[in-house]
Every structure is written in structure tokens, then in C-alpha cells.
Write an enzyme that holds these catalytic residues in place. Structure first.
Site, mmCIF file in Angstrom:
data_model
loop_
_atom_site.group_PDB
_atom_site.id
_atom_site.type_symbol
_atom_site.label_atom_id
_atom_site.label_comp_id
_atom_site.label_asym_id
_atom_site.label_seq_id
_atom_site.Cartn_x
_atom_site.Cartn_y
_atom_site.Cartn_z
ATOM 1 N N ASP A 36 52.764 44.733 31.477
ATOM 2 C CA ASP A 36 51.817 43.975 32.295
ATOM 3 C C ASP A 36 51.845 42.497 31.921
ATOM 4 O O ASP A 36 52.325 42.120 30.845
ATOM 5 C CB ASP A 36 50.401 44.543 32.082
ATOM 6 C CG ASP A 36 49.548 44.427 33.333
ATOM 7 O OD1 ASP A 36 49.840 43.554 34.177
ATOM 8 O OD2 ASP A 36 48.575 45.196 33.462
ATOM 9 N N ASP A 84 46.902 45.750 42.602
ATOM 10 C CA ASP A 84 45.822 46.558 42.018
ATOM 11 C C ASP A 84 44.989 47.205 43.115
ATOM 12 O O ASP A 84 44.192 48.101 42.853
ATOM 13 C CB ASP A 84 44.914 45.685 41.142
ATOM 14 C CG ASP A 84 45.515 45.466 39.760
ATOM 15 O OD1 ASP A 84 46.563 46.068 39.460
ATOM 16 O OD2 ASP A 84 44.939 44.688 38.979
HETATM 17 C C1 GLA Z 1 45.949 44.949 35.197
HETATM 18 C C2 GLA Z 1 46.791 46.000 35.879
HETATM 19 C C3 GLA Z 1 46.048 47.314 35.934
HETATM 20 C C4 GLA Z 1 45.651 47.737 34.534
HETATM 21 C C5 GLA Z 1 44.865 46.635 33.857
HETATM 22 C C6 GLA Z 1 44.617 46.950 32.404
HETATM 23 O O1 GLA Z 1 44.858 44.598 35.982
HETATM 24 O O2 GLA Z 1 47.180 45.548 37.156
HETATM 25 O O3 GLA Z 1 46.843 48.306 36.533
HETATM 26 O O4 GLA Z 1 46.787 48.064 33.788
HETATM 27 O O5 GLA Z 1 45.542 45.400 33.913
HETATM 28 O O6 GLA Z 1 43.887 45.980 31.765
#
Ligand code: GLA
Length: 715
Positions: A459, A527
Site C-alpha cells: 500500500d 477503496d
Molecule cells: C488503504 C487501502 C485499504 C486498506 C487501508 C489500511 O486505505 O486502500 O484497502 O488497506 O489502507 O489502512
């Protein structure tokens, strides 16, 4: 004045199966683009293209330069602008020679060497032509041997030139959880710039991908389209200039914003690659070319397998322990997925990662949540019958972390300004080789200690604020060196772990670009997992990226029933982020069966050709079909996207991509327990010709909001 074709002009032809890009070099050694479009049957006839035929006369003769250099007689947007070691701000690039070689089966590389006649300054233009896929990858390398460093003010990847009557640019915009909204605009005289200045990622507001339709607005199946995307995960700039003669110049590359790059003598600077494809079969043709290319030449295991997974993020957020996770593994197994993915929150002790404010950078298991460590969890998952994967955000650091306390100089921040945080975090300085080693070490240690770890979700949730490195010499090299540093780390990891599945996530879809996708098997589009929203988001990514790489998870976002959510997720790589134990019995039964069905059809979806049949922007339904290369199987998805009275597929939808001569049977998949399908009672077969001329009604309406049909050749 524009140069005329002369008998001693050199013509450099860069060809794929369908397309040609032709560069002419005149007796003054000036390289200009004289054709980009369908290839001619007779290569010798490229020499007959009049140099000023379509574009008229220009003052400089270089409006159509193959790589426009600034400072001498240029009047338009340059591709390259430099300040020489002696302060001279001009560049003149003359053709020296070119060479063409076949570097792999169906891949031909052409190099065009250019040089400044007054300075020891050279640019090489690279064109990699992927024959079967009709994709051209273009980049340049810049080198000099002047006495002191040269400053590169601008250093684009490519400089295309296309004459047409009109130009319609489709570009995309959005924000967090709202990625990839298309806008189609006519281009008029002047410059339109798409860009980003986010540092760690290309996208939050605009991705580095676009389509330009020539002469008329873009159509799915008809018309001339150039689709392009920059493989760069940082600041980019795409410039579209309609010149005074109404010809289109496209200049994509790294964003020159705050990035005047100091280049030492003898060091080679390589720009990121710009990928483009020309199609005279509309947007559909262009996207199928990109998909084939990406599967075969770019994405790791692009023609291989993918794991279905259950993620705990939306099910637990930061609140979990070994017991809760143990129950989730078992649920994953019961559901029928291949892997369990442990998301954020598993690390940090002095500053435990119990919310998004602390702990990033301290990649040790949190002893309260996971007293037996990751190794134990990996084994527990394996004994429950599924693989185990883990979330990491290795480029970032929380202000409250041991890492920040120990290494404040590893963090990107200005010395005399307050810190600004994006999602409560800062970015590690990947221009520093020590930081590169640290990031590599985090992942490498994890994989060394847990050799059966089956998956990594990587990420990147922050952008670069207060851009400043404690160690770099020239601050305006930072944006570029950051991304190059990241790629160095990923390159090392991929060399050591070539087959490890890795998902690329960036606070949603911030890094969906082919620079990063060289290292990742899949990407997280957004997301926003509301399935109705995903119909649109996935639709737009599909112009550039193949379904095998799209992580589509079924979650509790939105109001759609599980069938709709599952059907939408099946248009790519399926995954779950739900509490399985909260599913009702029919929901669980449906999901278990859907995963079995998916196993059977996934290769058609992942590796087939995508034809978009009805756009959600202009119809009550979104409809798209994936057709296997041999045209013997297809999977067809249709979703209701409007909610008004009588909304639905009231008429047959014409299919595409089938073999007109074959006969097909149509069967409905993913029928919900207790429901029945009128389509499955129909035993008729239809020719491909019929289905593509008359069509078929998938019977989507407010009672049947999503329908998946399998189309099989009846031998
Ligand atoms: C980001 C990602 C999510 C999740 C969060 C965790 O927002 O897009 O899928 O992994 O971080 O903190």
C-alpha cells in the site's frame, strides 16, 4: 519552411501488425514524424508521403519534430529543454543514425540516435514495437559529457504528431473512492495539460492514461483512436497541443514541475516509457490491444493464475487478535477462497498500530494482538487449508514510530517548516540508498522468515508534502529519484521473488500505471467497493488494464444484494472483504457455488477479449462480454445501473467478438438459490452471426439487476 520529401531523405519505419509510425530525416538531419496510423502494404511508399502534405507550411519546419528541442528555433511545446554546463539554454538535435533489431519473438526495437552539433549532448529515442499486440513503447535516454552537470528542465518520454480534422480527448478524473470518471472534450488550438504533483503516485485526481479520438467523438467499435498511458508512478504531465496548423502534438512525460534535473557528465538519464496504440476499431480495439500486451509483456504472470482471497480490512479494521483471525481463516476455507489476507494493524509495539496515526515503519508483530508472531499465523492458516498473505506500507512512516525516532533524516520533510501529514503519515526518502535497503529488507526479512507467505498487498497512502531530502544533492531531483528508488527496490524484490503474487494499492487506485505494474500481479482500483460504483470504475480502467489484474472485492459497501456484488467482482480477480459468518445460509450457499463457477470461467474472463456492449453512461444497463481467443466460449455480464420505472434491457443487446459461423448455447450462471432462470429453460442455439446482428435480451430489470451468461460453442 516545411521541408519537402527529397530522394535522399531517410525514412525510419516503426511498424506493428497494423500500425506504422514513420520518421523522416531530411538532408539537414532533422527528424520529423510524417505518419502515425495504419501501415502501408508497400513500405517503399512511405517515401512518397509529402513532408508538408497534411499539415501545411510551418515557420520552423519542426512543428512535427520527433523530439522537439527548446531554445533554438522552436515555437511550440518542447519535448526537451536543457541548460548546458556553460549556461547556454538551447538544444539542437540532429539525426546521427538509427538501428532496428528484433529483440524477442514479435518485438522489434528501433533506436534513433540524435546529437547536438555544438555540445557533447546526445538523446536516443527508443521505440519498442510489439507486433501482434499493436502497441508501441517509446522512451528516450539522455547523456552528455560536458565538463560540468547539465540541467534538464524538461525531458518528455515521447513526442507524437497526428493530423486530423478534429480531436476528441477522453481523460479521467476523480478523487479518493471516486476514481476514473471520464470526460470527453474536443481539443482546440492551444495546449491542454493533464498532470499530477503527488510525488509518490501518479493518480489521485487524474491518471496518466487517455484516449484521443480522431475526426469524430470516440465510439466503442468504430473510428480512429490513439490510446496512451505513461508508465510512471509519480508526477506526470501529458500535454496535448493543437498547433497553428490544426495538427495534434502529444507530449507525455515526467512532470517538469519542481523537477529540473541535474545530470552529471557520463550518467545516462532514462525517461519512463510512454505506451500507445492506434486503433481503427474504436476504443474497444485500442483496449484489447493494451490487454493482450499487458498480459504477455508487462504484468508478472499476466497469462498465469491468480488467487481468490478473503481480506479482513472491512471486517475488523484494526481490531483483531489471533483468535479472531483464526475464526476468519476457517470462514475463508468454508467460503472456498485460496488465501487469507491480513490487512493493516498487525505491527508496532512502542506505538502499536491500533489506528492510522501510529506505528508505520515499525514492522514487528504487535505482541498483544499476535503473541505467537506471523510464522504461527501462516501455519494456522495453512492448517485451516488456506494460504496466508499480508499488508505492508513500506514506503511510509508515522510521526509516532520508532523508525522516525531513530532515523529522522530518512523522512521527506522540510527542515524549517511544520510537518504536514497526509493520512497522518510521512513518506520515507527513497532517493536515499540506505532507505531503499531498509524497505527491501522489510519485505525480504518477512519472506525469508516466512517462506510460505503467499501474497503481499503493498500500500501507499500518502503523497509527498514538503518535498525535501536530507541527503540528496539537488533537491529538484527528488521527485524523480523517489520513483526511481522505489523501482530499484521492486526490481530487487522481483528478481529474488519472481512469482510471488503482489497487489498494488495506493489509498485506492493511486498507482494504476504500467510503471508499477511491471512488478505487481494485480492492482486495487478503488477503496470504493460499492458494486454499483464499481461497475463504472472498473469500466473505465478496462480501457487500459486487463481484467486479470483488477482486484474486485465483495464487501458490505453499498446496498446491492450479494448476487450483484459477486457478479460485478467476477469481471476481474474476485476477492472478499466481508464477515463470512454474517452471511445468511442462501448467501453463503450462493457464494460457495459462485466461487466454483468462477474457477470454471475465470480464464475466459482473464484472458479473453473484452467487448463493451452497452455503456452505463448512455443506457439503463452496463453490458460487456469476454470472448476466448478461440471464440468457443464467452462470459457475458449485464448490470442494471438505473433505477427508474421500466428500467432494464428492454431489447436484445447485440453481442460482439463471436465467430459468426459457430453455433452457441446460452446459459445463465450465478442463479440465486430459489430463483429460476427463464433463459436456462430455453434450449435453443444461435449462430454467432445471429447474436451479433440481432442480439439477445439478457432480461435485466429491477427484479433481475445483474445477469451473467455463459455462451458456449455447440460442436
Ligand atoms: C488503504 C487501502 C485499504 C486498506 C487501508 C489500511 O486505505 O486502500 O484497502 O488497506 O489502507 O489502512
Amino acid at each position: 519552411m516545411g521541408s519537402q520529401a527529397a530522394p535522399d531523405d531517410v525514412h525510419i519505419t516503426i511498424e506493428t501488425q497494423q500500425t506504422a509510425l514513420v520518421i523522416r530525416v531530411d538532408k539537414e538531419k532533422i527528424a520529423t514524424i510524417v505518419h502515425l496510423g495504419p501501415k502501408l502494404r508497400n513500405t517503399a511508399e512511405y517515401a512518397a508521403i509529402p513532408a508538408n502534405g497534411k499539415r501545411g507550411e510551418d515557420y520552423t519546419g519542426i512543428y512535427n519534430s520527433a523530439y522537439t528541442s527548446a531554445g533554438s528555433r522552436n515555437l511550440l511545446e518542447p519535448a526537451i529543454q536543457v541548460t548546458h554546463a556553460d549556461g547556454n539554454p538551447s538544444l539542437d538535435l540532429k539525426y546521427v543514425r538509427h538501428e532496428t533489431q528484433s529483440i524477442a519473438d514479435g518485438v522489434v526495437l528501433t533506436k534513433v540516435y540524435l546529437k547536438d552539433p555544438q555540445y557533447p549532448f546526445e538523446v536516443t529515442l527508443f521505440y519498442k514495437a510489439y507486433q501482434k499486440e499493436d502497441v508501441i513503447e517509446q522512451w528516450s535516454s539522455i547523456r552528455h559529457t560536458e565538463k560540468k552537470p547539465v540541467v534538464l528542465q524538461k525531458y518528455a518520454s515521447a513526442n507524437l504528431y497526428i493530423p486530423a480534422q478534429n480531436y476528441y480527448l477522453t481523460h479521467f478524473h476523480g478523487d479518493w473512492a471516486n476514481e476514473m470518471n471520464p470526460s470527453e472534450v474536443p481539443l482546440t488550438e492551444g495546449i491542454k495539460i493533464l498532470d499530477s504533483k503527488l510525488g509518490t503516485r501518479a493518480d489521485l485526481f487524474q491518471p496518466p492514461s487517455f484516449l484521443v479520438s480522431l475526426n469524430q467523438p470516440a465510439d466503442e467499435d468504430r473510428g480512429e483512436v490513439i490510446a496512451g498511458t505513461l508508465s510512471w508512478s509519480g508526477n506526470f504531465q501529458l500535454a496535448f497541443e493543437v498547433d497553428p496548423l490544426h495538427n495534434l502534438r502529444i507530449i507525455p512525460g515526467i512532470n517538469p514541475y519542481a523537477s529540473a534535473y541535474t545530470l552529471a557528465p557520463g550518467v545516462e538519464f532514462t525517461t519512463p516509457a510512454f505506451l500507445f496504440t492506434y486503433s481503427n476499431k474504436g476504443k474497444g480495439g485500442a483496449s484489447r490491444s493494451f490487454h493482450r500486451w499487458a498480459r504477455k509483456h508487462r504484468i508478472p504472470q499476466g497469462e498465469g493464475n491468480r488467487l481468490t482471497l478473503l481480506n479482513n480490512w472491512e471486517a475488523t479494521y484494526f481490531d483483531f487478535n489471533e483468535e479472531k483471525l483464526g475464526a476468519l481463516f476457517k470462514d475463508g476455507k468454508k467460503l472456498g477462497v485460496d488465501l487469507f489476507l491480513l490487512d493493516d494493524g498487525w505491527f508496532g509495539n512502542k506505538y502499536p498500530r491500533n489506528n492510522d496515526k501510529t506505528g508505520l515503519g515499525d514492522w514487528q508483530e504487535n505482541v498483544k494482538k499476535l503473541p505467537h508472531g506471523l510464522g504461527y499465523l501462516v501455519k494456522e492458516a495453512e492448517s485451516a487449508g488456506i494460504k496466508f498473505g499480508i499488508w505492508l506500507e513500506p514506503e511510509m512512516v508515522s510521526p509516532k514510530s520508532e523508525l522516525y525516532e531513530k532515523h529522522p533524516d530518512w523522512v521527506i520533510k522540510l527542515p524549517n517548516r511544520s510537518e504536514y501529514y497526509f493520512r497522518n503519515q510521512l513518506v520515507l526518502d527513497l532517493s536515499n540508498p540506505k532507505v531503499q535497503d531498509f524497505v527491501y529488507g522489510i519485505v525480504n526479512d518477512l519472506l525469508t522468515k516466512n517462506p510460505t507467505l503467499g501474497y503481499i498487498k503493498w500500500d501507499c497512502n500518502a503523497v509527498i508534502y514538503n518535498a525535501y531530502s536530507a541527503t540528496i544533492q539537488n533537491q529538484s531531483n527528488l521527485y524523480v529519484d523517489y520513483v526511481q528508488g522505489l523501482y530499484k527496490v521492486l526490481e530487487r524484490l522481483r528478481t529474488k521473488y519472481p512469482t510471488l503474487p503482489m497487489m498494488l494499492c495506493s489509498g485506492g487506485g493511486g498507482r494504476v500505471d504500467y510503471g508499477a505494474l511491471k512488478y505487481f500481479t494485480e492492482y486495487w482500483p478503488s477503496d470504493n467497493t460499492d458494486a454499483l460504483e464499481r461497475v463504472f470504475i472498473q469500466w473505465n480502467y478496462s480501457y487500459f488494464f486487463p481484467s486479470i489484474a483488477s482486484c474486485n472485492h465483495i464487501t458490505d459497501w453499498g446496498k446491492q444484494p450479494i448476487k450483484f456484488r459477486t457478479d460485478v467482482a467476477m469481471m476481474g480477480k474476485i476477492g472478499y472483504d466481508i464477515v463470512v459468518s454474517k452471511l445468511t445460509e442462501p448467501e453463503l450457499q450462493f457464494s460457495q457455488q459462485a466461487l466454483k463457477t468462477y474457477e470454471n470461467i475465470k480464464n475466459v474472463i482473464w484472458k479473453g477479449d473484452l467487448f463493451r456492449l452497452a455503456s452505463p453512461y448512455t443506457n439503463d444497463v452496463a453490458s460487456a462480454i469476454y470472448v476466448s481467443e478461440s471464440q468457443d466460449r464467452a462470459v457475458w455480464f449485464t448490470f442494471l445501473v438505473k433505477n427508474r420505472y421500466k428500467a432494464g434491457s428492454t431489447a436484445p443487446i447485440k453481442l460482439n467478438g463471436l465467430d459468426p459461423a459457430k453455433n452457441y448455447r446460452i446459459q445463465e450462471l450465478n442463479v440465486y438459490p430459489g430463483a429460476s432462470s427463464a433463459i436456462n429453460k430455453n434450449t435453443a442455439t444461435y449462430s454467432g452471426n445471429y447474436l451479433m446482428t440481432i442480439g439477445f435480451d439478457p432480461q435485466v430489470d429491477t427484479r433481475r439487476t445483474s445477469v451473467v451468461l455463459e455462451i458456449t460453442d455447440v460442436k
